[in-house]
Design an enzyme around this catalytic site. Structure first.
Site, PDB file in Angstrom:
ATOM      1  N   ASP A 113      35.133  90.955 -54.208  1.00 16.39           N
ATOM      2  CA  ASP A 113      36.200  91.185 -53.246  1.00 16.39           C
ATOM      3  C   ASP A 113      36.309  92.684 -52.991  1.00 16.39           C
ATOM      4  O   ASP A 113      35.999  93.493 -53.868  1.00 16.39           O
ATOM      5  CB  ASP A 113      37.545  90.650 -53.749  1.00 16.39           C
ATOM      6  N   GLN A 114      36.748  93.014 -51.795  1.00 18.20           N
ATOM      7  CA  GLN A 114      36.928  94.415 -51.430  1.00 18.20           C
ATOM      8  C   GLN A 114      38.273  94.597 -50.754  1.00 18.20           C
ATOM      9  O   GLN A 114      38.650  93.815 -49.880  1.00 18.20           O
ATOM     10  CB  GLN A 114      35.817  94.860 -50.478  1.00 18.20           C
TER      11      GLN A 114
END
Length: 193
Positions: A70-71
């Site tokens: 995830d970012q």
């Protein structure tokens, strides 16, 4: 016998990055609610979601080695998500011009069968140029980065929006830190070479 490898992501960018490893893998949607918790910092959000995504798919495929990532774009402690449309992308880029952001990119690798679980964070410091409204508009029309955290694709024309990128894992800004991913896959028993 090597375990099945699964990327717990529907992101085409992460799938393209995984292809660089020349490793057979499958893709499964993690079906995880990505809503930030009350007061959750961007770093904690990215780490939590990467692990939740990997765990969610590992529950369905307990023998597999599952990668979640995830970012979250971090503007002075405020999480900026994927804009989803032109108006929100334009507003994000106007807020980000002349600013330094940290793109908090987390990765987790989970295998339920052998109780393997690791996660790591690859923060990327990004300095945005002081962009004019016209430059922002031209960029958005050209690239339409509405599915990217922070409204910019550094692997494309978005590189022209930036003054500097500082990272020890060069693919982290695109959405999957491959150095860390490869390290965790090796630790999970996946032979990359």
């Amino acid at each position: 016998m090597q375990r099945q490898v699964i990327l717990a992501s529907t992101s085409r960018y992460r799938r393209e990055l995984m292809n660089r490893l020349h490793l057979p893998f499958e893709v499964q949607a993690p079906e995880v609610d990505e809503t930030p918790l009350e007061g959750e910092a961007p770093r904690a959000l990215a780490e939590r979601l990467a692990l939740e995504k990997a765990r969610a798919v590992a529950r369905r495929f307990p023998e597999a080695v599952v990668i979640g990532s995830d970012q979250v774009a971090d503007l002075a402690g405020e999480p900026l998500g994927k804009p989803g449309d032109h108006a929100r992308a334009s507003a994000q880029l106007r807020r980000m011009r002349g600013q330094t952001l940290i793109f908090q990119t987390a990765v987790a690798v989970v295998c339920q069968a052998n109780s393997f679980e690791q996660r790591d964070l690859a923060p990327v410091r990004v300095v945005f140029r002081d962009l004019s409204d016209a430059a922002i508009e031209r960029y958005l029309v050209a690239e339409q980065p509405y599915d990217c955290a922070g409204s910019a694709k550094s692997e494309g024309l978005g590189i022209a929006l930036l003054e500097a990128i500082d990272s020890d894992d060069p693919t982290a800004l695109v959405g999957l830190p491959l150095i860390r991913t490869a390290r965790m896959l090796r630790a999970a028993g996946v032979d990359l070479l």
